[in-house]
Scaffold this active site. Structure first.
Site, PDB file in Angstrom:
ATOM      1  N   ASP A  81      38.220 -46.188  48.545  1.00 41.70           N
ATOM      2  CA  ASP A  81      37.650 -46.061  49.734  1.00 41.70           C
ATOM      3  C   ASP A  81      36.610 -46.518  50.176  1.00 41.70           C
ATOM      4  O   ASP A  81      35.948 -46.399  49.049  1.00 41.70           O
ATOM      5  CB  ASP A  81      38.448 -44.609  50.082  1.00 41.70           C
ATOM      6  CG  ASP A  81      37.696 -43.865  49.504  1.00 41.70           C
ATOM      7  OD1 ASP A  81      36.261 -43.109  49.578  1.00 41.70           O
ATOM      8  OD2 ASP A  81      37.307 -42.996  48.148  1.00 41.70           O
ATOM      9  N   ASP A 137      34.084 -44.281  51.713  1.00 41.21           N
ATOM     10  CA  ASP A 137      33.516 -42.615  51.935  1.00 41.21           C
ATOM     11  C   ASP A 137      34.014 -43.364  53.347  1.00 41.21           C
ATOM     12  O   ASP A 137      34.572 -43.286  53.721  1.00 41.21           O
ATOM     13  CB  ASP A 137      32.335 -43.141  51.457  1.00 41.21           C
ATOM     14  CG  ASP A 137      32.317 -41.425  51.116  1.00 41.21           C
ATOM     15  OD1 ASP A 137      32.533 -41.160  50.631  1.00 41.21           O
ATOM     16  OD2 ASP A 137      30.546 -41.164  51.353  1.00 41.21           O
TER      17      ASP A 137
END
Length: 288
Positions: free
Chosen positions: A209, A211
């Site tokens: 991802d 973040d």
């Protein structure tokens, strides 16, 4: 010394198929039980030990992983090289979910973990200026590239305590002010302990991802992370399968990882605590 490869598998990588003559072994350590039994076998003629960092079924949080026991157990089994495989978030647009980063630096923001084998009765200070073995890191990058993964060679890993993900303000601090590249919860104190145990250590961070800094994502979505973990785990297994044939460990480590304790212990022999010395039999037996 005959090379033996240790793999610490993180989130999404709880099993490592393809090992020959493989059996799960319980390993007792003076620091308690490791995260799980350790799967020991051979791959491409090289002895290999696989340890699921969170335990099979993911029973340990990042803060409760028994890091000292894990490193001691791998050293006790005879491992010379340890590769960490773990999930992480990215602070860089070009480091996208699904990519791997072969980390070369860390910033340790963990606060609730035992970070050293040494202490009162036997004081030691090792250097972690260069916490990753460059030789082993190059091997990891080559294996991941051969597996068809987009690999970023070098990057700074921010180790946070967790288990919660970052606030947006924290994420922007780590990215914009501190210049970090990826964020995770498990590579510290693992890398520090590996250095104290004189093990060559490298970290392969698998991006899941962006973040919470990214304007198009905003926050970490655990469902998206889990979906990406599946693809990452397949690529991690392919990467690990390519390590043994590329592992070069003839003679001393050129980075000095296997001699990290040569001048590290400061406590005079007559002042050393016998009980602590007994606990250090595996990790520091060469110098004690």
């Amino acid at each position: 010394m005959t090379a033996m490869l240790g793999i610490i598998g993180g989130s999404g990588l709880y099993q490592l198929p393809g090992l020959e003559k493989a059996d799960w072994h319980p390993v007792a350590t003076p620091w308690g039980a490791p995260s799980d039994d350790i799967l020991v076998g051979e791959m491409a003629g090289v002895r290999l030990a696989f340890l699921p960092r969170h335990g099979r079924g993911h029973v340990h949080s990042p803060s409760t992983v028994p890091y000292r026991a894990n490193i001691d157990a791998l050293k006790r089994l005879g491992c010379t090289d340890v590769v960490s495989v773990s999930a992480c978030g990215s602070f860089r647009e070009e480091m996208a979910p699904g990519d791997f980063v072969v980390v070369d630096q860390f910033i340790d923001r963990t606060i609730a973990r035992e970070k050293s084998f040494f202490g009162t009765g036997c004081v030691a200070h090792v250097s972690v200026a260069h916490p990753v073995c460059d030789r082993l890191a190059r091997t990891c990058a080559q294996a991941a590239t051969a597996a068809g993964v987009t690999v970023h060679k070098g990057g700074t890993y921010l180790a946070m305590e967790g288990p919660q993900f970052s606030a947006m303000a924290e994420s922007k601090l780590y990215r914009d002010v501190w210049g970090c590249d990826v964020i995770g919860m498990t590579n510290m104190p693992e890398a520090k302990l590996a250095r104290e145990a004189e093990l060559c250590y490298a970290s392969v961070a698998m991006i899941t991802d962006y973040d919470s800094w990214h304007p198009d994502h905003g926050s970490v979505d655990i469902s998206e992370i889990i979906a990406t973990l599946g693809a990452n785990a397949d690529n991690a297994r392919k990467t690990v399968a390519g390590l043994p044939e590329r592992l070069d460990h003839d003679g001393p480590c050129p980075c000095g990882c296997d001699r990290a304790l040569d001048h590290a212990i400061l406590t005079a022999p007559e002042a050393r605590d016998p009980d602590l010395l007994r606990k250090l039999d595996a990790v520091a037996g060469r110098v004690l």
